[in-house]
Structure formats: C-alpha cells, structure tokens
Design a protein around this motif. Structure first.
Motif, short mmCIF file in Angstrom:
data_model
loop_
_atom_site.label_atom_id
_atom_site.label_comp_id
_atom_site.label_asym_id
_atom_site.label_seq_id
_atom_site.Cartn_x
_atom_site.Cartn_y
_atom_site.Cartn_z
N ALA A 184 0.84 -1.20 0.00
CA ALA A 184 0.00 0.00 0.00
C ALA A 184 0.87 1.25 0.00
O ALA A 184 0.62 2.19 -0.75
N GLU A 185 1.91 1.23 0.81
CA GLU A 185 2.81 2.38 0.89
C GLU A 185 3.54 2.61 -0.44
O GLU A 185 3.75 3.74 -0.86
N ARG A 186 3.93 1.51 -1.10
CA ARG A 186 4.61 1.66 -2.40
C ARG A 186 3.64 2.12 -3.48
O ARG A 186 4.00 2.86 -4.37
N LEU A 187 2.38 1.66 -3.39
CA LEU A 187 1.38 2.06 -4.38
C LEU A 187 1.10 3.55 -4.28
O LEU A 187 1.06 4.26 -5.29
N SER A 188 0.93 4.04 -3.06
CA SER A 188 0.69 5.46 -2.83
C SER A 188 1.06 5.77 -1.38
O SER A 188 0.39 5.29 -0.46
#
Length: 157
Positions: free
Chosen positions: A40-44
């Motif tokens: 999730a953190e890498r996605l946004s």
C-alpha cells in the motif's frame, strides 16, 4: 481403551491439531498484513491497507458495482464511497456507466492503476516461489487443494 475414551483421545488430538493450525494461520496473517502495508505504501505513500485491499479486489473482479464491492469487502457503504473516491483521485480506478443498469456505475482499475500495482508488488514477486522452492511439487499441490477445501467450507459454514 474403550470406545468413548478412544473417541475422547481423538477429539483431544483434533483440538490440539486445530489449535496449532490456528496459531500458524495467525502468524501467516500477521506476515500478510505486513506485506499489504508495504505494498500500500509503495502504491501510494500514506495509503491505508483498507484502500489497498479495496483496490486489489477491484483488480481481481475486473469491474464491479459499489454494492458488490461493499458486500465482498464487508465494508459500510459510506466507508467504501470514501475509499472509492480516494482511489479515483489517485487515478487508480475509474467509474463508467453499467451497461446492464444505467442507474448504476461500474468501478474498474485504470491502466495506470494496474501498472502502479505491478510496480508496488514487484519487490514481493518471487517471495512465495523462493519460500516453496525446496518443497516437493506434490506437497504444494496438496496444500493448495487443502486450502481450497478449507476456504470453501468456511464460506458454507
């Protein structure tokens, strides 16, 4: 051993085995939550795991109505509405009129959303392959079959 005491010993063994399985599932779920948070953190940056789960569910379903998503995700419609709005603002999803019911809209991933998801998942790719690399192929197939049976019976029960 009498019939009742043999049955009781088997019941105890079953309870012990199920308790052990439950413990292992707990560890697996903890690991999975960590992976979801990282993805999730890498996605946004700042994306909550709930939004990531909603997005990956949209990707898996290819397109869905909000009511179907709310049911699948077991989310309150207000929370889902806010999550869908957030995903749309991030250009991860788009809404289009439902050809089967013009009063409804279909939610689907954008090309950009699919590309960003693939990029977010890239560091995780191969982790399961590496984890199971030394396993016998039949063991992997058996695990998959047993997990499918467990999931199917959990849905029914």
């Amino acid at each position: 051993m009498t019939g009742d005491s043999a049955r009781s010993a088997l019941d105890e063994e079953r309870i012990t085995a199920i308790t052990s399985l439950e413990s292992e599932f707990g560890e697996l779920i903890t690991h999975f939550r960590r992976v979801v948070m990282e993805n999730a953190e890498r996605l946004s940056p700042g994306m909550l795991p709930t939004a990531y789960k909603a997005f990956t569910t949209i990707v898996r379903l290819e397109s869905s109505t909000a009511s179907t998503l709310a049911e699948v995700l077991q989310m309150d419609k207000g929370q889902l509405s806010r999550t869908v709005r957030e995903l749309e603002e991030l250009s991860l999803i788009e809404r289009t009129p439902d050809p089967a019911d013009r009063r409804s809209t279909l939610i689907s991933a954008t090309t950009e959303g699919l590309e960003r998801l693939a990029q977010a998942r890239r560091p995780q790719e191969g982790r399961l392959l590496r984890s199971l690399g030394a396993w016998e192929l039949e063991d992997i197939k058996t695990l998959s079959t047993l997990l499918h049976r467990l999931t199917a019976s959990a849905r029914e029960g």
